[in-house]
Design an enzyme around this catalytic site. Sequence first.
Site, PDB file in Angstrom:
ATOM      1  CB  SER A  28      -0.828  -0.133   1.277  1.00  0.00           C
ATOM      2  OG  SER A  28      -1.442   1.218   1.471  1.00  0.00           O
ATOM      3  CE1 TYR A  84      -3.777  -2.388   5.383  1.00  0.00           C
ATOM      4  CE2 TYR A  84      -2.896   0.013   4.711  1.00  0.00           C
ATOM      5  CZ  TYR A  84      -3.365  -1.325   4.283  1.00  0.00           C
ATOM      6  OH  TYR A  84      -3.673  -1.392   3.049  1.00  0.00           O
TER       7      TYR A  84
END
Length: 307
Positions: free
Chosen positions: A161, A174
């Site tokens: 990401s 995350y």
Amino acid sequence: MTALDGKTVLLTGASRGIGAVIARSLFQSGATVVGVARDRAKLAHVCQEIGSSGAPSGASSGTSSGPMASTVAAKCYSIAWDLSRSESLSDLIQTVEQTAGPVDILINNAGIERYRAFQDYTLQDLQAVIGVNLLAAMELSRLLLPSMVQRGSGHIVNMASTAAKKGHPFDSAYSASKAGLLMWSDALRQELVGTEVEISTICPGYVDSSGMMADTGIPAPQLAGSISPARVAAAVIKAIEQNQAEVVVSKDVIASTISKLLFATWQFFPRFGDATYRAIGVPQLNQQRIKPAAVELAGSTRMSSRP
Ligand SMILES: NC(=O)c1ccc[n+]([C@@H]2O[C@H](COP(=O)([O-])OP(=O)(O)OC[C@H]3O[C@@H](n4cnc5c(N)ncnc54)[C@H](OP(=O)(O)O)[C@@H]3O)[C@@H](O)[C@H]2O)c1
């Protein structure tokens, strides 16, 4: 004939969101897809949809095998499995190989996130995020690499990401998992030189219309913009076909070049990056995404009753 024609692809997180779109693109490129996620019914639905969209020419019908496996359509298999049970992943690989034969391509796409102020995380939150996003990807790769190296062919795709490039406040576990995934891939790529096994890392920005960001109901920061799941799927296919090491997926080449330049600049001036994120609203929007722990617990309890 594409680079994916006749290849067997193990795709995690195939039951919904970006994974379901990647599954379709793989299938349309002629690959046999073995989709893994916890939700058996949704996985089966993805396979059914892919099947009804028409098999590529020359596609054969699959047969099911293994206690957790169910074949729904030609060249698409679904295996319900909880990737957070890292000690069970060797059994998963055995089931995959019994079902579809040796795995040519592994796509570590499954991921979860938990929005929290860091001090409000529980140990279970941290274990869940790191377990699914990082440890499962490493363990599946560790288990599959010997056979890929021995056969002199293989590709691992890790779905990171842009949170791997610049930390996302109130989503720090995350960010840590995705940065770990990116840097582990970077190290592994160098180890694999000369083996004919390739590794690609995909770093999408905010994805709209479906997937984890869309599910929060809070939009992406306006200035950051967003991309479609189809764009991410196309980036995955291209990364495999062209053996790309690391891809930042933005809405077009210009946006992706600007993103890369900003990430590089923020390496020199991290507080400038922090100020930019505040200015475009990243921390503010992430705070709005924090859910009461009880709501998330109810969701994960429902899921943990699945295999
Ligand atoms: N959406 C975005 O804006 C965005 C941006 C950048 C990167 N990404 C990355 O793209 C990937 C896909 O994200 P998405 O947006 O499609 O998310 P999503 O819609 O929430 O889908 C996540 C997938 O992971 C699976 N999964 C979660 N926990 C699992 C577990 N314990 N065991 C097995 N499978 C599990 C889910 O299936 P089950 O629930 O059925 O198990 C689902 O198929 C993730 O790695 C994410 O970090 C997403």
